[in-house]
Design an enzyme around this catalytic site. Structure first.
Site, mmCIF file in Angstrom:
data_model
loop_
_atom_site.group_PDB
_atom_site.id
_atom_site.type_symbol
_atom_site.label_atom_id
_atom_site.label_comp_id
_atom_site.label_asym_id
_atom_site.label_seq_id
_atom_site.Cartn_x
_atom_site.Cartn_y
_atom_site.Cartn_z
ATOM 1 N N ASP A 47 0.845 -1.200 0.000
ATOM 2 C CA ASP A 47 0.000 0.000 0.000
ATOM 3 C C ASP A 47 0.876 1.245 0.000
ATOM 4 O O ASP A 47 1.638 1.481 0.936
ATOM 5 C CB ASP A 47 -0.908 0.016 1.236
ATOM 6 N N TYR A 52 3.327 9.763 -0.340
ATOM 7 C CA TYR A 52 4.321 9.215 0.597
ATOM 8 C C TYR A 52 5.751 9.552 0.158
ATOM 9 O O TYR A 52 6.695 9.395 0.939
ATOM 10 C CB TYR A 52 4.164 7.692 0.774
ATOM 11 N N LYS A 81 -2.132 5.997 -4.771
ATOM 12 C CA LYS A 81 -3.259 6.920 -4.528
ATOM 13 C C LYS A 81 -3.004 8.256 -5.215
ATOM 14 O O LYS A 81 -1.863 8.742 -5.242
ATOM 15 C CB LYS A 81 -3.443 7.161 -3.015
ATOM 16 N N HIS A 114 -7.113 9.619 -2.915
ATOM 17 C CA HIS A 114 -6.576 9.621 -1.543
ATOM 18 C C HIS A 114 -7.500 10.342 -0.551
ATOM 19 O O HIS A 114 -7.736 9.871 0.549
ATOM 20 C CB HIS A 114 -5.181 10.274 -1.558
HETATM 21 P P1 NAD Z 1 0.130 1.539 11.885
HETATM 22 O O1 NAD Z 1 -1.142 1.654 12.658
HETATM 23 O O2 NAD Z 1 0.308 0.419 10.966
HETATM 24 O O3 NAD Z 1 1.311 1.588 12.973
HETATM 25 C C1 NAD Z 1 2.646 1.637 12.595
HETATM 26 C C2 NAD Z 1 3.526 1.550 13.835
HETATM 27 O O4 NAD Z 1 3.299 0.303 14.482
HETATM 28 C C3 NAD Z 1 5.016 1.611 13.531
HETATM 29 O O5 NAD Z 1 5.575 2.481 14.493
HETATM 30 C C4 NAD Z 1 5.502 0.198 13.753
HETATM 31 O O6 NAD Z 1 6.819 0.170 14.273
HETATM 32 C C5 NAD Z 1 4.536 -0.320 14.778
HETATM 33 N N1 NAD Z 1 4.308 -1.768 14.663
HETATM 34 C C6 NAD Z 1 3.921 -2.469 13.571
HETATM 35 N N2 NAD Z 1 3.789 -3.772 13.864
HETATM 36 C C7 NAD Z 1 4.111 -3.912 15.168
HETATM 37 C C8 NAD Z 1 4.162 -5.028 16.036
HETATM 38 N N3 NAD Z 1 3.851 -6.257 15.636
HETATM 39 N N4 NAD Z 1 4.547 -4.806 17.324
HETATM 40 C C9 NAD Z 1 4.842 -3.570 17.759
HETATM 41 N N5 NAD Z 1 4.797 -2.464 16.983
HETATM 42 C C10 NAD Z 1 4.434 -2.650 15.689
HETATM 43 O O7 NAD Z 1 0.442 2.929 11.165
HETATM 44 P P2 NAD Z 1 0.132 3.740 9.880
HETATM 45 O O8 NAD Z 1 1.410 3.891 9.134
HETATM 46 O O9 NAD Z 1 -0.599 4.970 10.303
HETATM 47 O O10 NAD Z 1 -0.882 2.913 8.986
HETATM 48 C C11 NAD Z 1 -0.488 1.802 8.200
HETATM 49 C C12 NAD Z 1 -0.556 2.074 6.705
HETATM 50 O O11 NAD Z 1 -1.845 2.554 6.349
HETATM 51 C C13 NAD Z 1 0.387 3.172 6.200
HETATM 52 O O12 NAD Z 1 1.719 2.735 6.112
HETATM 53 C C14 NAD Z 1 -0.254 3.521 4.871
HETATM 54 O O13 NAD Z 1 0.108 2.570 3.883
HETATM 55 C C15 NAD Z 1 -1.742 3.422 5.208
HETATM 56 N N6 NAD Z 1 -2.339 4.733 5.561
HETATM 57 C C16 NAD Z 1 -3.250 5.280 4.704
HETATM 58 C C17 NAD Z 1 -3.809 6.524 4.975
HETATM 59 C C18 NAD Z 1 -4.812 7.132 4.023
HETATM 60 O O14 NAD Z 1 -5.071 8.348 4.133
HETATM 61 N N7 NAD Z 1 -5.384 6.360 3.128
HETATM 62 C C19 NAD Z 1 -3.451 7.222 6.146
HETATM 63 C C20 NAD Z 1 -2.545 6.617 7.032
HETATM 64 C C21 NAD Z 1 -2.008 5.378 6.740
#
Ligand code: NAD
Length: 324
Positions: A47, A52, A81, A114
């Site tokens: 994704d 990004y 996106k 997006h």
């Molecule tokens: P997330 O909720 O996936 O959290 C990421 C954090 O969790 C990182 O700090 C990572 O180190 C930690 N983490 C991951 N797995 C773990 C585990 N097993 N144990 C402990 N810590 C762990 O965060 P995010 O980046 O906000 O969301 C994920 C993805 O969603 C993004 O990378 C992106 O691709 C997508 N996204 C889309 C939008 C949108 O507007 N469409 C907005 C935000 C994110």
């Protein structure tokens, strides 16, 4: 190698991996290494987004994995996106082509709008990605482009084979309802912020009732937003130490709080795209689908709902700071 369950998308019947890999905030060589490592672990959906600023680096990770014989292009769902500054019909094609070129692929498996918010056009040469803000203080001005104009331009690219499935992100049900009235190519996926503090029961039910699959982003709630140092994320109880989550994890031997949080989402039929920083996290997150939560456990997690969002497009009106 680990594998993900799939969700069949209604428009084509294609099996979208339910557990994908989030690439936001992976930068530079680390993005390349992370994508390659994720593909080695068994992730088959990446994704990403123009916004990004890492499409070239992620594309290089995919290329390495293809060159090493780990995957073929058609095994992987490459997802991008459209950024808000490219909503005018004359800019959509160029934006998609730039993202495709950066990735080094000739089609996207899913391409999202997006945000349902149009911002004034910023040429690639001026600044890329254009962002919401620039110079550390200025905000890109809003534009007046109706979503239908953007959507019709995207539909043309589906006709031409540059995009396999269209998606919408950060839209509410009313907007999705409207889009479904005129869309010739229906959105296949809705990607919205969903975690135990923002359950989105009605938005999920409506989308799924219309045959639109739902992908949850920011599954770990405040954790993904801590990097911005916002007061909202800093002052919210982290999910991994929340007593409801830790108690449920303790009842499932070998499971961890992050896995419980992810399984709560996938057991609702949602796709997830956690952003993992290490191979251990990648493996742990992929294995979350092996847990079976009881109805009581699902309900207890759902009760944590506060309607709390860390990425609310309504905050994106001119004059408001989205990350305040
Ligand atoms: P997330 O909720 O996936 O959290 C990421 C954090 O969790 C990182 O700090 C990572 O180190 C930690 N983490 C991951 N797995 C773990 C585990 N097993 N144990 C402990 N810590 C762990 O965060 P995010 O980046 O906000 O969301 C994920 C993805 O969603 C993004 O990378 C992106 O691709 C997508 N996204 C889309 C939008 C949108 O507007 N469409 C907005 C935000 C994110």
């Amino acid at each position: 190698m680990l594998t993900s369950p799939v969700i069949k998308l209604q428009r084509t019947g294609a099996p979208m991996p339910q557990v994908g890999f989030g690439t936001w905030k992976h930068t530079g060589d680390k993005a390349t290494e992370a994508v390659e490592a994720a593909l080695k672990v068994g992730y088959r959906l990446l994704d990403c987004a123009a916004d990004y600023g890492n499409e070239k680096e992620c594309g290089l990770g995919l290329k390495h994995a293809i060159d090493e014989g780990i995957v073929k292009r058609h095994d992987v769902w490459v997802v991008s996106k459209l950024w808000n500054t490219f909503h005018r019909k004359e800019h959509v094609r160029a934006a998609v082509k730039k993202s495709l070129a950066d990735w080094g692929v000739d089609y996207f498996d899913i391409y999202y709008m997006h945000f349902p918010i149009s911002l004034e056009f910023v040429p690639f040469e001026t600044r890329y990605p254009p962002g919401w803000f620039f110079d550390g203080k200025s905000q890109v001005k809003h534009d007046n482009v109706p979503i239908q104009e953007t959507w019709e331009a995207l539909e043309e690219l589906v006709d031409e084979g540059l995009i396999r499935h269209l998606g919408v992100s950060n839209t509410n049900s009313a907007l999705l309802m409207d889009l479904l009235k005129y869309a010739r190519v229906k959105p296949s996926v809705l990607q919205i912020e969903i975690h135990p503090y923002n359950v989105q029961t009605r938005a999920v039910a409506y989308a799924q009732s219309q045959g639109v699959a739902v992908t949850a982003y920011s599954s770990f709630g405040p954790l993904g937003w801590l990097v911005f140092g916002t007061s909202k994320s800093a002052h919210t109880q982290p999910l991994f130490t929340h007593p409801v989550i830790t108690a449920i994890a303790a009842k499932h031997p070998g499971s961890t709080p992050p896995q419980v949080v992810l399984r709560w989402a996938t057991q609702r039929g949602l796709a997830i795209i956690p952003k993992s920083d290490t191979v251990e996290q990648m493996e742990q997150n992929m294995k979350s689908s092996g847990i079976k939560l009881s109805e009581e456990e699902m309900a207890a997690i759902g009760m944590l709902d506060m309607g709390l969002r860390f990425n609310d497009p309504a905050d994106g009106f001119e004059g408001c700071h989205i990350f305040s």
